[in-house]
Scaffold this motif. Structure first.
Motif, mmCIF file in Angstrom:
data_model
loop_
_atom_site.group_PDB
_atom_site.id
_atom_site.type_symbol
_atom_site.label_atom_id
_atom_site.label_comp_id
_atom_site.label_asym_id
_atom_site.label_seq_id
_atom_site.Cartn_x
_atom_site.Cartn_y
_atom_site.Cartn_z
ATOM 1 N N ALA A 120 35.912 83.626 51.776
ATOM 2 C CA ALA A 120 35.666 84.083 53.057
ATOM 3 C C ALA A 120 34.217 83.501 53.150
ATOM 4 C CB ALA A 120 35.495 85.544 53.007
ATOM 5 N N PHE A 121 34.188 82.161 53.130
ATOM 6 C CA PHE A 121 32.688 81.499 53.515
ATOM 7 C C PHE A 121 32.911 80.096 54.108
ATOM 8 C CE2 PHE A 121 33.763 80.783 48.818
ATOM 9 C CZ PHE A 121 34.058 79.604 49.157
ATOM 10 N N ALA A 122 31.890 79.557 54.642
ATOM 11 C CA ALA A 122 32.022 78.503 55.657
ATOM 12 C C ALA A 122 32.767 77.149 54.788
ATOM 13 C CB ALA A 122 30.783 78.128 56.461
ATOM 14 N N ALA A 123 33.284 76.251 55.737
ATOM 15 C CA ALA A 123 33.800 75.193 55.168
ATOM 16 C C ALA A 123 32.824 74.183 54.347
ATOM 17 C CB ALA A 123 35.063 74.804 56.237
ATOM 18 N N ASP A 124 31.620 74.299 54.956
ATOM 19 C CA ASP A 124 30.589 73.299 54.765
ATOM 20 C C ASP A 124 30.062 73.809 53.458
ATOM 21 O OD1 ASP A 124 29.218 75.296 55.702
ATOM 22 O OD2 ASP A 124 28.181 74.173 56.942
ATOM 23 N N GLU A 125 30.397 74.748 52.616
ATOM 24 C CA GLU A 125 29.874 75.241 51.417
ATOM 25 C C GLU A 125 29.874 74.162 50.336
ATOM 26 O OE1 GLU A 125 28.089 77.611 51.128
ATOM 27 O OE2 GLU A 125 28.565 79.112 52.641
ATOM 28 N N HIS A 126 30.959 73.480 50.455
ATOM 29 C CA HIS A 126 31.046 72.222 49.265
ATOM 30 C C HIS A 126 29.985 71.323 49.540
ATOM 31 C CE1 HIS A 126 32.468 68.893 46.739
ATOM 32 N NE2 HIS A 126 33.435 70.062 46.287
ATOM 33 N N ALA A 127 29.533 71.059 50.846
ATOM 34 C CA ALA A 127 28.538 69.947 50.802
ATOM 35 C C ALA A 127 27.146 70.529 50.756
ATOM 36 C CB ALA A 127 28.712 69.627 52.562
ATOM 37 N N ALA A 128 27.187 71.755 50.912
ATOM 38 C CA ALA A 128 25.569 72.368 50.611
ATOM 39 C C ALA A 128 25.464 72.631 49.179
ATOM 40 C CB ALA A 128 25.633 73.834 51.161
#
Length: 337
Positions: free
Chosen positions: A85-93
């Motif tokens: 349940a977190f944004a799809a851009d977490e990996h980039a962050a």
């Protein structure tokens, strides 16, 4: 009426608070010394970055578990868990933060706080841990993102508390953003959070080093270890594995990767967490216990086997090859200098 904000670096001292400060400094010092000389330093630092990133996201109100970030970083779905349940851009962050930690950072601590600072003349005489708290509070009131929490490891390094950034030392506290007035609650809470993070980080380091020693002993005793060497080294970098990930990384068929993981599970090098799911996933033993997929072994911890110098040397050589493979896949394999 508007009241001035208290300076968290100058609390009302009590014997209890002084003891907390000393305990925090000792816990961080022990971890810093161990990490600096550990043979498993890079493996630990990467895992520590996942732990710290989880804490920072929780500080932003995200409802995530640590295993979700481990799964995100390892590229393996955890059986039985729904989509995180977190944004799809977490990996980039996460990758951006890891890249920032990997850069040699000689910046002054003032450069890490993107606001104008008006500090008292005796500022440099105050405890560095409390100066870090006050600077984090100033940063958090100016920046509502996770940046203030993620900046704590670099800030502690810049202030001379640690030799390198220790990514697990993230203490997110929303109270710092809402005009904190009660130093008697905030300062002890911050010190306790850092102490717990440092103690947990040292426990994780011991687990990674224990896994390395046991794996080297197992490989040294095996008559035909074959690709098992590559697998256990990969496990140091990616403690959550699936047959598909192993096949892609080690150049095996999916069937061959599955058999290799089954062999490793029989020798206690990994723990299968698939349950009744159609796809299989495996965790490092210490994390399987940490995340509730395996029971804590009863009785006293077993004694680690005597190190096998030849097996450890082969292990380290294989680690360099695995790092090259991961780097080719765009994975950062050294997070500190």
């Amino acid at each position: 009426m508007t009241y001035p904000l208290p300076d968290l670096s100058a609390p009302d001292w009590t014997p209890l608070l002084a003891g907390l400060l000393e305990a925090t400094a000792l816990a961080i010092g022990r971890l810093d010394a161990r990490v600096s000389g550990a043979s498993t330093r890079w493996s630990w630092v990467e895992r520590a970055s996942w732990i710290g990133f989880t804490e920072a996201r929780r500080g932003q109100g995200a409802e995530i578990d640590e295993i979700d970030i481990f799964a995100l970083a390892c590229g393996v779905a955890v059986p039985g868990r729904g989509p995180p349940a977190f944004a799809a851009d977490e990996h980039a962050a996460l990758a951006a933060w890891q890249a920032a930690l990997a850069r040699p950072d000689g910046r002054h601590w003032r450069e890490l706080i993107p606001v104008t600072l008006n500090l008292p003349p005796e500022w440099s005489d105050r405890p560095a841990l409390l100066r870090a708290l006050e600077l984090t509070a100033i940063h958090a009131r100016a920046d509502r993102s996770a940046a203030p929490w993620l900046g704590i490891p670099s800030l502690l390094k810049a202030l001379g508390v640690t030799r390198t950034p220790l990514p697990c030392l993230v203490a997110a506290d929303k109270a710092l953003r809402y005009a904190p007035r009660d130093r008697r609650a905030i300062v002890p809470r911050y010190l306790k959070a850092l102490t717990k993070a440092a103690e947990d980080g040292l426990e994780r380091l011991n687990a990674v080093e224990g896994d390395r020693t046991r794996a080297a002993a197992t490989l040294g005793a095996a008559r035909r270890p074959g690709k098992l060497v590559s697998l256990v080294v990969l496990l140091q970098r990616r403690p959550l594995l699936s047959p598909l990930y192993v096949s892609r990384t080690l150049g095996l068929t999916i069937s061959g990767a599955g058999k290799l993981l089954t062999r490793a599970a029989h020798q206690g090098l990994v723990v299968e967490i698939s349950g009744r799911q159609a796809w299989r996933a495996y965790l490092a033993p210490d994390l399987a216990v940490k995340f509730g997929f395996a029971a804590q072994p009863a009785g006293r911890p077993s004694r680690l086997p005597e190190p096998d110098a030849r097996a450890l040397a082969r292990f380290d050589d294989e680690m360099a090859e695995i790092d090259a493979m991961l780097a080719a896949l765009g994975v950062i394999v050294e997070l500190t200098q």
